[in-house]
Motif scaffolding. Structure first.
Motif, short mmCIF file in Angstrom:
data_model
loop_
_atom_site.label_atom_id
_atom_site.label_comp_id
_atom_site.label_asym_id
_atom_site.label_seq_id
_atom_site.Cartn_x
_atom_site.Cartn_y
_atom_site.Cartn_z
N ALA A 390 -5.18 58.61 -44.62
CA ALA A 390 -4.09 57.82 -44.05
C ALA A 390 -2.91 58.71 -43.71
CB ALA A 390 -3.67 56.74 -45.05
N TYR A 391 -2.63 59.66 -44.59
CA TYR A 391 -1.53 60.57 -44.36
C TYR A 391 -1.75 61.42 -43.12
CZ TYR A 391 1.04 64.93 -44.93
OH TYR A 391 1.80 66.05 -44.71
N LYS A 392 -2.96 61.97 -42.97
CA LYS A 392 -3.27 62.82 -41.80
C LYS A 392 -3.11 62.04 -40.51
CE LYS A 392 -7.02 65.50 -39.73
NZ LYS A 392 -8.40 66.00 -39.90
N LYS A 393 -3.56 60.82 -40.52
CA LYS A 393 -3.49 59.99 -39.32
C LYS A 393 -2.03 59.73 -38.94
CE LYS A 393 -4.79 55.41 -37.60
NZ LYS A 393 -5.47 54.12 -37.95
N LEU A 394 -1.21 59.38 -39.93
CA LEU A 394 0.19 59.06 -39.64
C LEU A 394 0.99 60.31 -39.27
CD1 LEU A 394 0.83 56.46 -42.47
CD2 LEU A 394 0.74 56.01 -40.01
N ALA A 395 0.66 61.44 -39.91
CA ALA A 395 1.37 62.69 -39.57
C ALA A 395 1.14 63.06 -38.11
CB ALA A 395 0.90 63.80 -40.50
N LEU A 396 -0.10 62.89 -37.64
CA LEU A 396 -0.38 63.14 -36.23
C LEU A 396 0.36 62.16 -35.33
CD1 LEU A 396 -4.23 63.80 -36.46
CD2 LEU A 396 -2.46 65.46 -35.84
N GLN A 397 0.38 60.88 -35.78
CA GLN A 397 0.99 59.84 -34.94
C GLN A 397 2.48 60.04 -34.77
OE1 GLN A 397 0.22 55.89 -36.40
NE2 GLN A 397 1.85 54.97 -35.18
N TRP A 398 3.16 60.47 -35.85
CA TRP A 398 4.61 60.54 -35.80
C TRP A 398 5.16 61.97 -35.72
CZ3 TRP A 398 7.44 56.53 -34.69
CH2 TRP A 398 6.92 55.25 -34.93
N HIS A 399 4.34 62.95 -35.40
CA HIS A 399 4.89 64.31 -35.26
C HIS A 399 5.92 64.30 -34.14
CE1 HIS A 399 5.32 68.56 -34.58
NE2 HIS A 399 4.74 68.75 -35.79
N PRO A 400 7.10 64.88 -34.41
CA PRO A 400 8.18 64.83 -33.41
C PRO A 400 7.80 65.39 -32.05
CG PRO A 400 9.05 65.51 -35.52
CD PRO A 400 7.56 65.47 -35.68
N ASP A 401 6.94 66.45 -31.99
CA ASP A 401 6.57 67.01 -30.70
C ASP A 401 5.72 66.05 -29.88
OD1 ASP A 401 8.00 69.21 -31.18
OD2 ASP A 401 6.32 70.56 -31.59
#
Length: 487
Positions: A390-401
């Motif tokens: 879940a963390y990996k998915k959200l980190a990709l979704q909300w990465h500022p770049d």
């Protein structure tokens, strides 16, 4: 010969009958002479004897033997229709008894004999005021204006007609309507002291005890009335209504003790429906129902029942406690703390209340902290691998770049995701978090294996630190979609 004997016998019977008749007539005459001697003396102009009669009337009135007084006065008037003082006394007694029509006629007769007598004119005026006030009091009673009706009874009717039974009974009814049950018991007690078999007074006094929830005494009053008149409809209704209420309440309590909580709920509701105005009893039914509903986990319904109990008695400590428990069920943390604080202030030595308050305060504190599970979109029972995915998915979704157009929002979300992962990926921190301990001030990233987003102030560089690489795989192949982190 036989005819002669028969004739002689008949003559003897006739003579004996004549002698008996004369004896009886003399006896009656003597009794009349003795009983009416004061009146005859009054007619002969002997005021002392008339005064004795009137003194006897006064004594009868003093001990509230109004019937005896009226009988004496009627006898006096019959013996001497011109005895004005007897008319005046009779009018006064009848006025006190609120027998207004009879009283008015006696006053008018007295005024014929003694025109323009100021005392009689004054009392006749008082009679008419009292009669009008009594009629007005009944009208106000029927319209529901009990306070005003009581003023007319107390300040007018019972002032000019203090022995008026109708007004006394009306006063008791008004006190019941005003829920002044102690005064109703006192006033009806005065009536029963004069006439212990007065059915209406027994009924009203029984109702007063009933509404004070003194059910045993109420039943005794109803039973006494029914012994005097077994078919009295109001007494029967009051008696059997109370017996039914007690039976229903007992059934509810028995079902609680047996653990049959759903049946108890129905019994409590049934008992409450029997007499919604029986507040002294219903407050306990509402509280007991609230308690059962809390045990059943029906928080919203429990709050309603406790509200009803507190509407009746705003100082009921147990109702505050149970409503606080019910609000915990509905996740109204602040409301639960407020109710339990009120209960604790009213009963500061009760350790059970203090423990319940501590639970509520802890629940409130937990509700105000960040819900790391919710932020990662996982449940409290999720495994470590589920949390990492879940963390990996959200980190990709909300990465500022990847969120150039809403960079500020993305950066904030990214930090939240990182903080959530740091707590939930650490077994010790997760355990303490689940227990409700405050770990937000420990400093994110102080433990090994943490995730450290470091957003630079002027460039596009981001630094991440992992032990063993990014969860779920290394960085060598980059993230899906061609996005790569720079170090």
């Amino acid at each position: 010969m036989n005819l002669a004997r028969f004739s002689t016998a008949m003559d003897g019977v006739a003579w004996r009958g004549l002698v008996y008749s004369v004896f009886i007539l003399h006896f009656v005459f003597a009794c009349q002479l003795l009983l009416l001697q004061p009146l005859v003396s009054a007619l002969d102009g002997k005021p002392g004897s008339a005064a004795e009669l009137l003194e006897r009337v006064s004594q009868s009135i003093k001990v509230k033997r109004y019937s005896e007084a009226i009988d004496d006065l009627n006898a006096a008037i019959e013996a001497d229709p011109t005895l004005s003082e007897a008319y005046f006394r009779r009018a006064s007694v009848l006025r006190q008894l609120c027998r207004y029509e009879e009283s008015e006629k006696s006053y008018e007769k007295f005024l014929e004999l003694k025109p323009r007598n100021s005392a009689a004119e004054k009392e006749l005026s008082q009679l008419r005021q009292a009669r009008s006030a009594l009629d007005t009091a009944w009208t106000l009673f029927d319209s529901g204006d009990f306070t005003k009706s009581l003023e007319y009874v107390d300040k007018v009717v019972l002032v000019f007609s203090p022995a008026c039974l109708k007004a006394k009974l009306l006063k008791v009814k008004l006190l019941l309507a005003e829920r002044d049950y102690s005064s109703a018991i006192s006033e009806s007690g005065f009536i029963l002291k004069e006439d212990e078999d007065n059915l209406e007074a027994l009924l009203l006094r029984g109702r007063a005890y009933y509404y004070l929830a003194d059910h045993d005494v109420a039943i005794r009053h109803f039973q006494k009335g029914l012994r005097l008149d077994p078919e009295h409809s109001e007494l029967k209704k009051a008696y059997f209504g109370l017996k039914n209420l007690l039976k229903k309440s007992k059934s509810a309590e028995d079902n609680v003790n047996k653990g049959k909580l759903r049946l108890a709920v129905e019994d409590f509701k049934g008992a409450l429906a029997l007499d919604p105005n029986h507040l002294a009893h219903n407050v306990h039914l509402h509280l007991a129902l609230c308690n059962v509903l809390v045990k059943l986990g029906r928080g919203k319904d429990a709050i309603t029942s406790c509200d009803e109990a507190l509407n009746i008695d705003g100082e009921l400590i147990d109702a505050f406690v149970q409503r606080g428990e019910a609000k915990l069920l509905t996740e109204d943390w602040e409301g639960a703390v407020e109710d339990l604080k009120s209960a604790a202030q009213k009963s500061p030595q009760d350790m059970n209340i203090r423990e319940a308050l501590m639970r509520a305060e802890k629940a409130l504190k937990m509700s105000q902290r960040k819900d790391w599970y919710k932020i990662l979109g996982v449940s409290k029972t999720s495994s470590m691998s589920e949390i990492k995915r879940a963390y990996k998915k959200l980190a990709l979704q909300w990465h500022p770049d990847k969120n150039v157009e809403n960079r500020e929002e993305a950066e904030a979300q990214f930090r939240e995701i990182a903080a959530a992962y740091e707590v939930l990926s650490n077994e010790d921190k997760r355990t303490r978090y689940d227990r409700g301990e405050d770990i937000e001030d420990m400093g994110m990233g102080s433990g090994g294996g943490g995730f450290h987003p470091n957003f630079g102030g002027g460039g596009q560089q981001y630094t991440f630190s992992f032990e063993g690489g990014f969860p779920g795989g290394g960085f060598g192949g980059g993230f899906p979609g061609g996005f790569e982190f720079q170090f």
